[in-house]
Design a protein around this motif. Structure first.
Motif, PDB file in Angstrom:
ATOM      1  N   SER A  87      -0.977 -10.475   4.022  1.00  0.00           N
ATOM      2  CA  SER A  87      -0.871  -8.718   4.444  1.00  0.00           C
ATOM      3  C   SER A  87      -2.185  -8.339   4.530  1.00  0.00           C
ATOM      4  O   SER A  87      -2.338  -7.823   5.228  1.00  0.00           O
ATOM      5  CB  SER A  87       0.429  -8.308   3.537  1.00  0.00           C
ATOM      6  N   ASN A  99      -3.700 -10.065   7.297  1.00  0.00           N
ATOM      7  CA  ASN A  99      -3.824  -8.650   8.464  1.00  0.00           C
ATOM      8  C   ASN A  99      -4.216  -7.641   8.880  1.00  0.00           C
ATOM      9  O   ASN A  99      -4.765  -7.301  10.327  1.00  0.00           O
ATOM     10  CB  ASN A  99      -2.308  -9.221   8.778  1.00  0.00           C
ATOM     11  N   GLN A 100      -3.863  -6.775   7.363  1.00  0.00           N
ATOM     12  CA  GLN A 100      -4.851  -6.364   7.343  1.00  0.00           C
ATOM     13  C   GLN A 100      -6.624  -6.545   7.563  1.00  0.00           C
ATOM     14  O   GLN A 100      -7.028  -5.066   8.676  1.00  0.00           O
ATOM     15  CB  GLN A 100      -5.007  -5.306   6.047  1.00  0.00           C
ATOM     16  N   CYS A 123      -8.165  -8.502   9.740  1.00  0.00           N
ATOM     17  CA  CYS A 123      -8.239  -8.293  10.841  1.00  0.00           C
ATOM     18  C   CYS A 123      -8.123  -7.427  11.932  1.00  0.00           C
ATOM     19  O   CYS A 123      -9.546  -6.865  12.345  1.00  0.00           O
ATOM     20  CB  CYS A 123      -7.496  -9.187  12.075  1.00  0.00           C
ATOM     21  N   SER A 124      -7.921  -6.317  11.534  1.00  0.00           N
ATOM     22  CA  SER A 124      -6.691  -5.400  12.408  1.00  0.00           C
ATOM     23  C   SER A 124      -7.885  -4.127  11.941  1.00  0.00           C
ATOM     24  O   SER A 124      -9.168  -3.355  12.882  1.00  0.00           O
ATOM     25  CB  SER A 124      -5.485  -4.232  11.679  1.00  0.00           C
TER      26      SER A 124
END
Length: 701
Positions: free
Chosen positions: A346, A349-350, A352-353
């Motif tokens: 999680s 992903n955070q 990368c965003s």
């Protein structure tokens, strides 16, 4: 690799904190050194950055603020608004400017100090050294090496030297900065000087930890502990600040000991840090992670990082390219080390965003700042061209004047030669000269009479002005009021007035910008408006607002007036007031036994930072109130009192004023005024007054 990626968690916070509180005895706060500084200080304290920028522009235009100080405050505003490029642009203009006064030299040091911090944070070490080394040499040459900004510049130089692996040179400059901070603390036992010194030591400790020089870091934790103990011994030490620094001391000592392999001592130091209140806060938990990650205590670090998103929201921060490396990557590593697979995915992903968004925001911010800088440079280029044109016109005028002077002297020489050849005409010329002498004498007599007439008219104008302020004071059983005014010139711009309407006492005291006849005319308008508006029983804030609306209309001269307006209830002693950019009054306290003929403790009122009257239209002034001032003398004054200078240009000062009001017995308001008149005259020691002097003392019985 950028410095943000090299520093441990919390280093950037330390640099920013140092950036704000450094400078020790040259802090931002201004102590009533004039109307210009009062205006800037009011906007600074209110965090009104838009007004601060406007003041820098307008006061530089009128010549009340030098270009050095104006560009410093522009850079300060940009730094507070997170516009690093613009802040760098303005501060570089300061360090490249010619410094002519001591005041500008201190401002130059502040700008160079903050610019060096900014350049260090963006990893521009060469640029930092260029600014800091030159400034240190300049301050030493001027004998201005005992201020906090000088020590901060030494720290910046050492930071760069440590980055370039010049460890011995870095250690020498760190030690030199430490000794400077010790001198500042010993000379000024103030809260600001201690905090600046402690933050500087913290910055040095963190830099050594970042460079993994754990033995050096441990030495600086000992210095950290000693300075903190000295601060704790101060009578008014900040307990919250002390708790936070004890937590940090434990974190840093634990990290240094862990790096040296002393894991047991490191764990003990960490446990002591955990006993503080700060360690349990979100900031404290994030700062603790440098040690936890080094000790591979992944689970505890991962738990601490769970508050990261909430901390970012609380501070209104968004993820940038720098704090992604500073926070999100260590958070990801901690969850991987703690074997929290789902959390790690999680966070990945955070991450990368956040990277995608940070790249877009960085480009947008850079483009916006560069556009603003370009626009500023264009305007400055236009101004420079206008100055060049003006210079050319002056040069042409000088050449014309030179030609005329040459022609004049040629004619003069020719006439002298002719006079020599015509000696026979000497008698006639002598008679002519006698006639011219008589004419000159007659002209001198006329000039003398004209001067006497002007002086007479000025005396009449002064009498008219003095007739506008009350010379008779209330004969009222509940009111003891007395006031005094003395213009620095024939006429001046200070004012005071009062009205008693039923059981209400309206009063005011003000100081118009400038001196002489223009100021006196503006003063007359202000008194007329105060009287007419007060008669309608309006509140002080409403009176200030309405006077401002009247005076800003068609105010092409840009004049303004600072005023203190009060309304006292003669039955209850309730005081409503509005302070419009004026010096804060002094309010006395009634002794415990209720006696009014003994010395009374006094303090300056903490007043709302309203703007002066007459500067900007449509302002809404803010009023304040005190439940009762019965038996408590209220003293109001213009800056001609605290800024009165002796022949050595030393000012009377706020502390001297407060000492006189606190440590003397006064039987009535007039004795207060008379005592201060004598004290000011004694302080001036024959020097001419440099400003109008006005005082008012009021006590409700």
């Amino acid at each position: 690799m950028r410095l943000m990626r090299l520093l441990p968690l919390g280093v950037v916070l330390m640099l920013v904190t140092l950036f704000v509180v450094s400078c020790g005895n040259t802090s931002h706060e201004v102590h009533h050194t004039g109307q210009t500084d009062s205006l800037i200080n009011a906007a600074y304290k209110a965090h009104d950055y838009e007004r601060l920028m406007l003041l820098a522009d307008s006061l530089e235009t009128t010549g009340d603020l030098s270009d050095v100080r104006a560009n410093y405050w522009r850079g300060y505003v940009c730094s507070r608004q997170k516009q690093a490029r613009r802040a760098e642009f303005y501060w570089k203009k300061v360090v490249e400017a010619e410094v002519e006064t001591t005041e500008d030299l201190v401002t130059y040091a502040k700008a160079a100090s903050r610019l060096s911090n900014l350049l260090v944070m963006k990893a521009d070490y060469e640029g930092t050294l260029k600014v800091a080394v030159h400034t240190v040499e300049k301050l030493e040459e001027a004998g201005c090496d005992t201020i906090g900004d000088f020590a901060n510049l030494l720290t910046s130089i050492a930071n760069c030297q440590l980055h370039f692996n010049m460890t011995e040179e870095a250690a020498a400059n760190y030690d030199r900065a430490y000794r400077k901070y010790q001198q500042i603390v010993n000379a000024n036992h103030t809260d600001a000087s201690y905090k600046s010194s402690i933050i500087s030591i913290i910055t040095t400790t963190l830099n050594y930890l970042s460079a993994k020089r754990y033995a050096d870091a441990q030495l600086w934790t000992d210095r950290f502990e000693n300075m903190l103990k000295d601060y704790e011994a101060q009578p008014k030490a900040d307990s919250n600040f002390i708790d936070k620094q004890h937590a940090r001391l434990g974190f840093y000592r634990a990290t240094a000991l862990q790096g040296l392999g002393n894991t047991g001592e490191a764990a003990n130091a960490y446990r002591r840090a955990q006993e503080t209140a700060y360690a349990k806060t979100g900031d404290g938990r994030i700062e603790a992670n440098e040690y936890l990650i080094l000790a591979h205590r992944w689970r505890e670090a991962a738990n601490n990082f769970s508050v990261l998103d909430q901390q970012m929201n609380d501070y209104g921060m968004r993820y940038s390219l720098d704090n992604i490396i500073q926070y999100l990557v260590p958070k990801y590593r901690s969850n991987v080390g703690a074997s929290r697979r789902d959390s790690a995915i999680s966070i990945g992903n955070q991450l990368c965003s956040a990277l995608d968004s940070a790249v877009v925001w960085a480009k947008q911010d850079d483009a916006a700042e560069l556009a603003t800088i370009y626009d500023t440079q264009q305007k400055e280029a236009q101004i420079a061209q206008q100055q060049i044109d003006l210079s050319r016109q002056r040069t042409a005028g000088s050449l014309i004047a030179l030609v005329l002077i040459t022609v004049f002297f040629s004619l003069y020489t020719y006439n002298r030669r002719e006079a020599t050849r015509h000696l026979t005409e000497a008698h006639q010329k002598l008679e002519d000269a006698h006639g011219k002498l008589q004419t000159a004498y007659d002209q001198l007599e006329k000039t003398t009479k004209a001067k006497e007439r002007i002086e007479s008219e000025v005396r009449i104008a002064r009498d008219i002005q003095m007739s506008m302020v009350p010379s008779v004071f209330p004969d009222h059983e509940h009111v003891d009021l007395y006031a005094y005014i003395s213009p620095a010139r024939g006429v001046g711009g200070d004012l005071y007035d009062y009205l008693i309407i039923g059981d209400k006492l309206y009063f005011c005291l003000g100081d118009v910008s400038g001196k002489g006849v223009p100021a006196s005319l503006f003063m007359a308008q202000a008194i007329r408006l105060f009287r007419s508006i007060a008669k309608n029983l309006h509140s002080p804030a409403t009176i200030a607002t309405r006077i401002n609306n009247e005076l800003t209309e068609d105010n092409e001269t840009g004049m303004f007036v600072t005023m203190f307006i009060g309304l006292a209830d003669l039955n209850t002693g309730h005081l409503s007031f509005c302070n419009a950019g004026h010096n804060p009054p002094v309010l006395g306290e009634v002794p415990d036994d209720g006696s009014l003929d003994k010395p009374q403790a006094a303090h300056y009122l903490d007043v709302e930072s309203n703007a002066p009257i007459g500067l900007w239209p449509d302002l809404q002034f803010v009023g304040e109130e005190i439940d009762t001032i019965i038996g408590r003398p209220l003293f109001i004054y213009s800056d001609g009192l605290n800024e009165a200078e002796n022949p050595d240009q030393e000012q009377f000062g706020d502390d001297r004023l407060l000492d006189i009001l606190s440590n003397n017995r006064f039987k009535d308001a007039r004795q207060v005024i008379d005592t201060l008149i004598d004290a000011v005259e004694k302080h001036r020691n024959g020097a001419e007054p440099n400003d109008d002097l006005t005082m008012m003392c009021l006590r409700i019985q």
